[in-house]
Design a protein around this motif. Sequence first.
Motif, PDB file in Angstrom:
ATOM      1  N   GLN A 136      53.654   2.551  58.286  1.00  0.00           N
ATOM      2  CA  GLN A 136      52.875   1.102  58.264  1.00  0.00           C
ATOM      3  C   GLN A 136      54.220   0.928  59.311  1.00  0.00           C
ATOM      4  O   GLN A 136      55.426   0.981  59.430  1.00  0.00           O
ATOM      5  CB  GLN A 136      53.343   0.503  56.465  1.00  0.00           C
ATOM      6  CG  GLN A 136      51.714   0.710  56.689  1.00  0.00           C
ATOM      7  CD  GLN A 136      52.232  -0.047  54.892  1.00  0.00           C
ATOM      8  OE1 GLN A 136      53.486  -0.870  54.263  1.00  0.00           O
ATOM      9  NE2 GLN A 136      50.582   0.543  54.503  1.00  0.00           N
ATOM     10  N   GLU A 137      54.024  -0.338  60.012  1.00  0.00           N
ATOM     11  CA  GLU A 137      54.333  -0.666  61.301  1.00  0.00           C
ATOM     12  C   GLU A 137      54.057  -2.321  61.016  1.00  0.00           C
ATOM     13  O   GLU A 137      53.278  -2.924  61.659  1.00  0.00           O
ATOM     14  CB  GLU A 137      54.746   0.236  62.240  1.00  0.00           C
ATOM     15  CG  GLU A 137      55.325  -0.442  63.474  1.00  0.00           C
ATOM     16  CD  GLU A 137      55.070  -0.050  65.146  1.00  0.00           C
ATOM     17  OE1 GLU A 137      55.105  -0.442  65.717  1.00  0.00           O
ATOM     18  OE2 GLU A 137      54.925   1.048  65.072  1.00  0.00           O
ATOM     19  N   ASN A 138      55.690  -2.984  61.421  1.00  0.00           N
ATOM     20  CA  ASN A 138      55.783  -4.529  60.943  1.00  0.00           C
ATOM     21  C   ASN A 138      56.545  -5.438  62.386  1.00  0.00           C
ATOM     22  O   ASN A 138      57.375  -5.046  62.098  1.00  0.00           O
ATOM     23  CB  ASN A 138      55.947  -4.635  59.490  1.00  0.00           C
ATOM     24  CG  ASN A 138      55.867  -6.787  59.663  1.00  0.00           C
ATOM     25  OD1 ASN A 138      54.924  -7.577  60.258  1.00  0.00           O
ATOM     26  ND2 ASN A 138      56.295  -7.021  58.785  1.00  0.00           N
ATOM     27  N   LYS A 139      55.925  -5.709  62.822  1.00  0.00           N
ATOM     28  CA  LYS A 139      56.903  -6.418  64.512  1.00  0.00           C
ATOM     29  C   LYS A 139      56.440  -8.160  64.338  1.00  0.00           C
ATOM     30  O   LYS A 139      55.828  -8.354  63.863  1.00  0.00           O
ATOM     31  CB  LYS A 139      56.296  -5.737  65.916  1.00  0.00           C
ATOM     32  CG  LYS A 139      56.040  -3.886  65.851  1.00  0.00           C
ATOM     33  CD  LYS A 139      55.275  -3.513  66.954  1.00  0.00           C
ATOM     34  CE  LYS A 139      56.152  -2.473  67.589  1.00  0.00           C
ATOM     35  NZ  LYS A 139      56.081  -1.989  68.549  1.00  0.00           N
ATOM     36  N   THR A 197      57.902   2.494  58.484  1.00  0.00           N
ATOM     37  CA  THR A 197      57.912   2.760  57.334  1.00  0.00           C
ATOM     38  C   THR A 197      59.146   4.285  57.184  1.00  0.00           C
ATOM     39  O   THR A 197      58.627   4.915  58.305  1.00  0.00           O
ATOM     40  CB  THR A 197      56.562   3.867  56.269  1.00  0.00           C
ATOM     41  OG1 THR A 197      55.816   2.906  56.377  1.00  0.00           O
ATOM     42  CG2 THR A 197      56.854   4.153  55.345  1.00  0.00           C
ATOM     43  N   ASP A 198      59.552   4.029  56.446  1.00  0.00           N
ATOM     44  CA  ASP A 198      61.201   5.613  56.507  1.00  0.00           C
ATOM     45  C   ASP A 198      62.124   5.703  57.174  1.00  0.00           C
ATOM     46  O   ASP A 198      62.583   6.288  58.201  1.00  0.00           O
ATOM     47  CB  ASP A 198      59.811   6.943  56.189  1.00  0.00           C
ATOM     48  CG  ASP A 198      59.324   6.948  54.987  1.00  0.00           C
ATOM     49  OD1 ASP A 198      59.661   6.517  53.688  1.00  0.00           O
ATOM     50  OD2 ASP A 198      58.257   7.863  54.830  1.00  0.00           O
TER      51      ASP A 198
END
Length: 178
Positions: free
Chosen positions: A40-43, A65-66
């Motif tokens: 998952q990527e949140n920008k 994530t990680d």
Amino acid sequence: MKINMSENNSCIRNGFLWSLCLVLFLSAPLAYGQIGEVIQENKMIVGSARATTLELPFIEYAEVTDMPPYYTLWYWDDTTSDRKVRSLEFYATDLELDYLYNVLKEGFDLSMQRIEIGESRLVTRRPLRPGQPLKINIYYGDDSVGTLYLKKDALETLLGNTRNPVHSKADLVGTTIE
């Protein structure tokens, strides 16, 4: 009772073959699966050259994530007459972003200064006349160079008090802001 060894060996061999076929049959979907683990990527945009619209240069914050969270500075590279978009990625805390802001702000008054950011180096050069933009050369680890011109008001909206920090300074545990 007489045990025939050839019958016993063939039973063992048949049982082994059946077990092997069963294992291969059950593991076949795993061997050919092409769907991997979810990352998952949140920008979010932290600051931009304009407060109301997204305009280069701007800083983007990303959580993946990680991986530790990191920032990306997107800017127009004015090294040559052929403008292109470049970026500088780095890890930083809110305090380090404040420090970077102060260094760039001092760049309008100091002749030249350098700061290491990750594997890159930023070199600021004071504007020749008041009101002109600060020249920032970015020297990358692969020996390439990018050039960014930054006005004082763009610096304020990019890294100043109006930026949208990931965690506001008021959220810091045990501190009071006056």
